[in-house]
Motif scaffolding. Structure first.
Motif, PDB file in Angstrom:
ATOM      1  N   GLY A 187       0.807  -1.219   0.000  1.00 13.91           N
ATOM      2  CA  GLY A 187       0.000   0.000   0.000  1.00 13.91           C
ATOM      3  C   GLY A 187       0.834   1.259   0.000  1.00 13.91           C
ATOM      4  N   GLY A 188       1.976   1.226  -0.695  1.00 14.78           N
ATOM      5  CA  GLY A 188       2.854   2.388  -0.740  1.00 14.78           C
ATOM      6  C   GLY A 188       3.833   2.462   0.408  1.00 14.78           C
ATOM      7  N   ILE A 189       3.805   1.471   1.315  1.00  9.59           N
ATOM      8  CA  ILE A 189       4.722   1.428   2.458  1.00  9.59           C
ATOM      9  C   ILE A 189       5.825   0.423   2.167  1.00  9.59           C
ATOM     10  CG2 ILE A 189       4.946   1.083   4.929  1.00  9.59           C
ATOM     11  CD1 ILE A 189       3.144   3.412   4.136  1.00  9.59           C
ATOM     12  N   PRO A 190       7.076   0.861   2.013  1.00  4.90           N
ATOM     13  CA  PRO A 190       8.160  -0.095   1.756  1.00  4.90           C
ATOM     14  C   PRO A 190       8.470  -0.921   3.004  1.00  4.90           C
ATOM     15  CG  PRO A 190       9.057   2.116   2.031  1.00  4.90           C
ATOM     16  CD  PRO A 190       7.553   2.259   2.042  1.00  4.90           C
ATOM     17  N   VAL A 191       8.558  -2.231   2.817  1.00  6.74           N
ATOM     18  CA  VAL A 191       8.870  -3.149   3.910  1.00  6.74           C
ATOM     19  C   VAL A 191      10.072  -3.981   3.493  1.00  6.74           C
ATOM     20  CG1 VAL A 191       8.036  -5.030   5.368  1.00  6.74           C
ATOM     21  CG2 VAL A 191       6.442  -3.243   4.610  1.00  6.74           C
ATOM     22  N   SER A 192      11.128  -3.953   4.299  1.00  7.76           N
ATOM     23  CA  SER A 192      12.334  -4.725   3.977  1.00  7.76           C
ATOM     24  C   SER A 192      12.204  -6.155   4.485  1.00  7.76           C
ATOM     25  CB  SER A 192      13.565  -4.064   4.590  1.00  7.76           C
ATOM     26  OG  SER A 192      13.531  -4.153   5.998  1.00  7.76           O
ATOM     27  N   GLY A 193      12.903  -7.044   3.802  1.00  9.66           N
ATOM     28  CA  GLY A 193      12.888  -8.437   4.224  1.00  9.66           C
ATOM     29  C   GLY A 193      13.513  -8.629   5.591  1.00  9.66           C
ATOM     30  N   GLN A 194      14.535  -7.821   5.925  1.00 13.09           N
ATOM     31  CA  GLN A 194      15.175  -7.943   7.236  1.00 13.09           C
ATOM     32  C   GLN A 194      14.213  -7.581   8.352  1.00 13.09           C
ATOM     33  OE1 GLN A 194      18.055  -9.301   7.856  1.00 13.09           O
ATOM     34  NE2 GLN A 194      17.943  -8.945  10.066  1.00 13.09           N
ATOM     35  N   SER A 195      13.348  -6.599   8.122  1.00 10.13           N
ATOM     36  CA  SER A 195      12.339  -6.253   9.130  1.00 10.13           C
ATOM     37  C   SER A 195      11.404  -7.421   9.369  1.00 10.13           C
ATOM     38  CB  SER A 195      11.544  -5.026   8.684  1.00 10.13           C
ATOM     39  OG  SER A 195      12.366  -3.894   8.563  1.00 10.13           O
ATOM     40  N   LEU A 196      11.023  -8.096   8.300  1.00 11.13           N
ATOM     41  CA  LEU A 196      10.164  -9.279   8.440  1.00 11.13           C
ATOM     42  C   LEU A 196      10.899 -10.397   9.175  1.00 11.13           C
ATOM     43  CD1 LEU A 196       8.490  -9.360   4.897  1.00 11.13           C
ATOM     44  CD2 LEU A 196       7.520  -8.498   7.039  1.00 11.13           C
ATOM     45  N   VAL A 197      12.205 -10.526   8.907  1.00  8.81           N
ATOM     46  CA  VAL A 197      13.008 -11.529   9.606  1.00  8.81           C
ATOM     47  C   VAL A 197      13.036 -11.235  11.103  1.00  8.81           C
ATOM     48  CG1 VAL A 197      15.350 -12.420   9.911  1.00  8.81           C
ATOM     49  CG2 VAL A 197      14.423 -12.142   7.619  1.00  8.81           C
ATOM     50  N   VAL A 198      13.227  -9.954  11.464  1.00 11.55           N
ATOM     51  CA  VAL A 198      13.272  -9.578  12.882  1.00 11.55           C
ATOM     52  C   VAL A 198      11.967  -9.944  13.565  1.00 11.55           C
ATOM     53  CG1 VAL A 198      13.385  -7.640  14.484  1.00 11.55           C
ATOM     54  CG2 VAL A 198      14.960  -7.742  12.561  1.00 11.55           C
ATOM     55  N   MET A 199      10.843  -9.544  12.956  1.00 12.90           N
ATOM     56  CA  MET A 199       9.542  -9.817  13.578  1.00 12.90           C
ATOM     57  C   MET A 199       9.242 -11.313  13.605  1.00 12.90           C
ATOM     58  SD  MET A 199       7.176  -6.641  12.266  1.00 12.90           S
ATOM     59  CE  MET A 199       7.657  -6.731  10.531  1.00 12.90           C
ATOM     60  N   GLY A 200       9.617 -12.011  12.541  1.00 13.68           N
ATOM     61  CA  GLY A 200       9.360 -13.448  12.489  1.00 13.68           C
ATOM     62  C   GLY A 200      10.173 -14.218  13.512  1.00 13.68           C
ATOM     63  N   VAL A 201      11.474 -13.922  13.590  1.00 14.36           N
ATOM     64  CA  VAL A 201      12.340 -14.621  14.546  1.00 14.36           C
ATOM     65  C   VAL A 201      11.920 -14.307  15.973  1.00 14.36           C
ATOM     66  CG1 VAL A 201      14.694 -14.798  15.412  1.00 14.36           C
ATOM     67  CG2 VAL A 201      14.282 -14.788  12.962  1.00 14.36           C
ATOM     68  N   ALA A 202      11.589 -13.038  16.238  1.00 16.81           N
ATOM     69  CA  ALA A 202      11.149 -12.668  17.583  1.00 16.81           C
ATOM     70  C   ALA A 202       9.872 -13.417  17.958  1.00 16.81           C
ATOM     71  CB  ALA A 202      10.917 -11.160  17.664  1.00 16.81           C
ATOM     72  N   SER A 203       8.940 -13.506  17.023  1.00 12.06           N
ATOM     73  CA  SER A 203       7.688 -14.226  17.294  1.00 12.06           C
ATOM     74  C   SER A 203       7.953 -15.707  17.553  1.00 12.06           C
ATOM     75  CB  SER A 203       6.723 -14.068  16.113  1.00 12.06           C
ATOM     76  OG  SER A 203       6.412 -12.717  15.892  1.00 12.06           O
ATOM     77  N   VAL A 204       8.841 -16.304  16.760  1.00 12.57           N
ATOM     78  CA  VAL A 204       9.166 -17.728  16.940  1.00 12.57           C
ATOM     79  C   VAL A 204       9.835 -17.956  18.291  1.00 12.57           C
ATOM     80  CG1 VAL A 204      10.629 -19.602  16.092  1.00 12.57           C
ATOM     81  CG2 VAL A 204       9.277 -18.260  14.481  1.00 12.57           C
ATOM     82  N   LEU A 205      10.781 -17.078  18.657  1.00 12.25           N
ATOM     83  CA  LEU A 205      11.475 -17.235  19.938  1.00 12.25           C
ATOM     84  C   LEU A 205      10.515 -17.096  21.117  1.00 12.25           C
ATOM     85  CD1 LEU A 205      14.939 -15.420  19.746  1.00 12.25           C
ATOM     86  CD2 LEU A 205      14.493 -17.809  20.259  1.00 12.25           C
ATOM     87  N   VAL A 206       9.619 -16.123  21.042  1.00 11.18           N
ATOM     88  CA  VAL A 206       8.649 -15.943  22.122  1.00 11.18           C
ATOM     89  C   VAL A 206       7.751 -17.163  22.236  1.00 11.18           C
ATOM     90  CG1 VAL A 206       6.634 -14.608  22.853  1.00 11.18           C
ATOM     91  CG2 VAL A 206       8.681 -13.425  22.053  1.00 11.18           C
ATOM     92  N   THR A 207       7.312 -17.703  21.087  1.00 13.03           N
ATOM     93  CA  THR A 207       6.465 -18.893  21.101  1.00 13.03           C
ATOM     94  C   THR A 207       7.209 -20.098  21.663  1.00 13.03           C
ATOM     95  OG1 THR A 207       5.267 -18.060  19.161  1.00 13.03           O
ATOM     96  CG2 THR A 207       5.045 -20.405  19.664  1.00 13.03           C
ATOM     97  N   LEU A 208       8.463 -20.264  21.244  1.00 14.04           N
ATOM     98  CA  LEU A 208       9.250 -21.398  21.739  1.00 14.04           C
ATOM     99  C   LEU A 208       9.487 -21.285  23.249  1.00 14.04           C
ATOM    100  CD1 LEU A 208      11.924 -21.865  18.917  1.00 14.04           C
ATOM    101  CD2 LEU A 208       9.963 -23.327  19.423  1.00 14.04           C
ATOM    102  N   MET A 209       9.735 -20.066  23.721  1.00  9.57           N
ATOM    103  CA  MET A 209       9.923 -19.881  25.156  1.00  9.57           C
ATOM    104  C   MET A 209       8.648 -20.205  25.920  1.00  9.57           C
ATOM    105  SD  MET A 209      13.040 -18.986  25.889  1.00  9.57           S
ATOM    106  CE  MET A 209      12.962 -18.122  27.444  1.00  9.57           C
ATOM    107  N   PHE A 210       7.500 -19.798  25.367  1.00 16.98           N
ATOM    108  CA  PHE A 210       6.224 -20.122  26.013  1.00 16.98           C
ATOM    109  C   PHE A 210       6.032 -21.638  26.085  1.00 16.98           C
ATOM    110  CE2 PHE A 210       1.736 -21.276  25.468  1.00 16.98           C
ATOM    111  CZ  PHE A 210       1.188 -20.709  26.616  1.00 16.98           C
ATOM    112  N   LEU A 211       6.282 -22.341  24.982  1.00 14.50           N
ATOM    113  CA  LEU A 211       6.136 -23.802  24.979  1.00 14.50           C
ATOM    114  C   LEU A 211       7.153 -24.451  25.916  1.00 14.50           C
ATOM    115  CD1 LEU A 211       5.585 -24.418  21.152  1.00 14.50           C
ATOM    116  CD2 LEU A 211       3.861 -24.453  22.970  1.00 14.50           C
ATOM    117  N   PHE A 212       8.352 -23.886  25.966  1.00 17.34           N
ATOM    118  CA  PHE A 212       9.396 -24.425  26.838  1.00 17.34           C
ATOM    119  C   PHE A 212       8.974 -24.370  28.296  1.00 17.34           C
ATOM    120  CE2 PHE A 212      13.163 -23.351  29.472  1.00 17.34           C
ATOM    121  CZ  PHE A 212      13.839 -24.555  29.376  1.00 17.34           C
TER     122      PHE A 212
END
Length: 342
Positions: A187-212
């Motif tokens: 929608g006219g907002i540039p999004v970098s792949g690294q930003s998606l990596v940061v949010m994705g990895v953070a979400s995965v780590l938080v989920t893994l910690m919760f399951l742990f």
């Protein structure tokens, strides 16, 4: 400010908030298990980013020599404790002070990975054992000290690690290549792949910690230690090993955070201090006890910092750290004094 600028600022705030969330998660974990307010948490971030940059330059990072020195010193201290008749858990000592440092040295010096993922793995091998080794050298002898004493040790350790960072990496900053070169236009907002990596990895780590913590026996043991250290010891849970593990997880989280931010900003030897402080503000919002509130606080800190940089860039740090004042005031009104509870 129009909608497009607001969305850009919100994107930056969410990305920064994801990193602060990892910092807050590590700080709450360490404090709940060991009562240590771990000020040097940010140094793991800087060490992770700069170790990765050093490996990409084809040199052995100074953090590897720090790891090997701490491992040798830990073995010496444990041998002295054993000679004095103190029980020593040689299995865990072998893991933290022999196996993992040896793997880190082998991977870094002999295999010398050339791929981005290989260098990231080598970086985490170097950074992760630093946590339990620092715990054994600096905090475990003071396990029964007051929180204030442990805080003073944290401040001193922070100063030592910052000085070592300057010695190892110099005053110049470094950046590393992005893990993703993807470029999106939403929608006219540039999004970098690294930003998606940061949010994705953070979400995965938080989920893994919760399951742990919810599903694994080790995670439940850590929770038990956090709730009642004496009761956990009476139930046969090795509380010293819990301290090792909590610091190892904190170092791992810090190392991952460093790898995530290094492609987004130039990292210096003392960059981790401000990042750790902002994670600490988020952890305070959670009362240094609640993971969900700490994660929400991290998102708030990230958004507040991002929008403050637009409206009052010269005062954005002041605005972020001022957030802690109303939080502490509110908590002081809604908590009873310890003497009242007694």
């Amino acid at each position: 400010m129009d909608l497009q600028i607001a969305l850009l600022l919100a994107q930056d705030g969410i990305v920064n908030g994801a990193v602060y969330a990892l910092m807050a998660l590590a700080l709450v974990l360490v404090f709940s298990v060991t009562r240590v307010i771990f000020i040097p948490q940010g140094e793991f971030v800087a060490f992770g980013a700069l170790t990765m940059a050093t490996l990409q330059a084809g040199r052995a990072p100074g953090t590897l020599w720090l790891l090997l020195a701490l491992a040798a010193l830990t073995l010496l201290v444990e041998a002295v404790r054993h000679q004095r008749g103190i029980a020593v858990d040689w299995k865990s000592t072998a893991v933290w002070a022999v196996v993992l440092p040896a793997l880190a040295a082998l991977t870094t010096l002999v295999l010398a990975p050339a791929s981005l993922m290989g260098q990231a793995f080598a970086t985490l091998l170097v950074i992760t054992p630093l946590g339990p080794l620092l715990y054994r050298m600096a905090y475990r002898p003071l396990a029964h000290a007051t929180v204030l004493t442990l805080l003073i040790v944290s401040v001193a350790l922070h100063g030592v690690l910052v000085g070592l960072g300057l010695l190892f990496f110099g005053a110049e900053g470094s950046r590393t290549p992005a893990f993703s070169e993807l470029r999106l236009d939403l929608g006219g907002i540039p999004v970098s792949g690294q930003s998606l990596v940061v949010m994705g990895v953070a979400s995965v780590l938080v989920t893994l910690m919760f399951l742990f913590f919810e599903r694994s026996i080790v995670g439940k043991a850590l929770r038990a230690t956090a709730m009642n250290r004496v009761g956990a010891r009476l139930m046969g849970i090795p509380t010293e090993l819990s301290g090792d593990l909590s610091f190892a997880l904190a170092a791992l989280i810090g190392g991952v955070s460093g790898l995530l931010i290094a492609p987004l900003t130039t990292v210096y030897y003392d960059t981790g201090f401000l990042i750790g402080l902002k994670g600490f503000v988020a952890a305070i919002i959670g009362g240094l006890a609640s993971y969900p509130l700490a994660l929400a606080g991290a998102l708030l800190v990230g958004l507040l910092e991002s929008f403050s940089s637009f409206w009052a860039s010269a005062f954005k740090e002041v605005i972020v750290f001022t957030l802690i004042i109303p939080v502490l005031w509110w908590r002081s009104l809604n908590s009873r004094h310890v003497e009242d509870e007694e």
